[in-house]
Design an enzyme around this catalytic site. Sequence first.
Site, PDB file in Angstrom:
ATOM      1  N   LYS A 101       0.925  -1.224   0.064  1.00 28.87           N
ATOM      2  CA  LYS A 101       0.059  -0.037   0.197  1.00 28.87           C
ATOM      3  C   LYS A 101       0.777   1.277   0.073  1.00 28.87           C
ATOM      4  O   LYS A 101       1.799   1.328   1.000  1.00 28.87           O
ATOM      5  CB  LYS A 101      -1.213  -0.029   1.375  1.00 28.87           C
ATOM      6  CG  LYS A 101      -1.890   1.026   1.297  1.00 28.87           C
ATOM      7  CD  LYS A 101      -2.493   1.398   2.789  1.00 28.87           C
ATOM      8  CE  LYS A 101      -3.229   2.705   2.400  1.00 28.87           C
ATOM      9  NZ  LYS A 101      -3.792   2.988   3.996  1.00 28.87           N
ATOM     10  N   GLY A 162      -8.526   9.222   8.991  1.00 27.31           N
ATOM     11  CA  GLY A 162      -8.873   9.336  10.391  1.00 27.31           C
ATOM     12  C   GLY A 162      -9.926  10.345  10.638  1.00 27.31           C
ATOM     13  O   GLY A 162     -10.346  10.581  11.765  1.00 27.31           O
ATOM     14  N   ALA A 189      -9.923   5.544   3.550  1.00 27.60           N
ATOM     15  CA  ALA A 189      -9.783   6.640   4.263  1.00 27.60           C
ATOM     16  C   ALA A 189     -11.134   7.420   4.366  1.00 27.60           C
ATOM     17  O   ALA A 189     -11.618   7.653   3.187  1.00 27.60           O
ATOM     18  CB  ALA A 189      -8.408   7.570   4.020  1.00 27.60           C
ATOM     19  N   GLY A 190     -11.386   7.805   5.368  1.00 25.06           N
ATOM     20  CA  GLY A 190     -12.376   8.850   5.557  1.00 25.06           C
ATOM     21  C   GLY A 190     -13.604   8.022   5.931  1.00 25.06           C
ATOM     22  O   GLY A 190     -14.526   8.579   6.536  1.00 25.06           O
ATOM     23  N   ASN A 211      -9.756   1.289   9.117  1.00 25.94           N
ATOM     24  CA  ASN A 211      -8.726   1.149  10.527  1.00 25.94           C
ATOM     25  C   ASN A 211      -9.572   1.882  11.769  1.00 25.94           C
ATOM     26  O   ASN A 211     -10.030   1.303  12.506  1.00 25.94           O
ATOM     27  CB  ASN A 211      -7.213   1.399  10.180  1.00 25.94           C
ATOM     28  CG  ASN A 211      -6.652   0.899  11.464  1.00 25.94           C
ATOM     29  OD1 ASN A 211      -5.320   1.048  11.463  1.00 25.94           O
ATOM     30  ND2 ASN A 211      -7.245   0.412  12.569  1.00 25.94           N
TER      31      ASN A 211
END
Length: 265
Positions: A101, A162, A189-190, A211
Amino acid sequence: MKASNWTVYGQELGSRLFIGTALYPSPKVMMDAIRASRAEVITVSLRRQTPTDSNSGDKFWQMIEELNCHLLPNTAGCYSVKEAVKTAHMARELFDTDWVKLEVMGDSYNLQPDPFMLVEATKILIEDGFKVFPYTTDDLVLCQKLAELGCEVLMPWGAPIGTGQGLLNPYALKTLRERLPELTLLVDAGIGKPSDAVQAMELGFDGILLNTAVAEALEPETMAYAFADAINAGRLAYEAGVMPKRDNAKPSTPTLDQPIWQQHG
């Protein structure tokens, strides 16, 4: 009912959720959440833990091995091409995978990837035999450039890492799906809540990488279950074909064999 399987760089997968290993309140919570997510691919950061660290790293690596998942090392925290390429090569040696990644940050405030360095690093790593999963913005031209270099997978953000803001620009993501139909696309993301993931999957995205939304939930294991079900539901909805939106109402009750006066209300 389960959504269809898919293939990522030649690897067939059942789950459409990639999940990270950072930010959990404890190793046990991490393990329980990842198992609950039913994810088959987990991301690991070389800069956070390595298998050769004789203290915490070795224990962390043993836990990761117990999960029996495919590993996707990332180059998180890299702000230059040289740094990202070096980290990718170290990860390939340590984790024994050519998947990476690729993150090359351009701004430390919103952690937005630098498009110019991302393209340069991608070119180098593909030439070095890596299967690159670039973390990118939702810019169409940038994504086209990455595809031209040989990326089979692209991972545009929904919002900055995040933030939990969800899909800030659904139009841009929809455009990517329409213009790059041959590519595997994951929103990375987001994502903040399961409904964000459903929205992305209903747009036709192939998967979700997340995550923080699980790791920082009050009950990470329960949230992992929620995301697993949401992503599966969103994909099923896409495969089933969502009805078109209409400006005018359309009766859902058939009017066949009803008197004319009933048909017109």
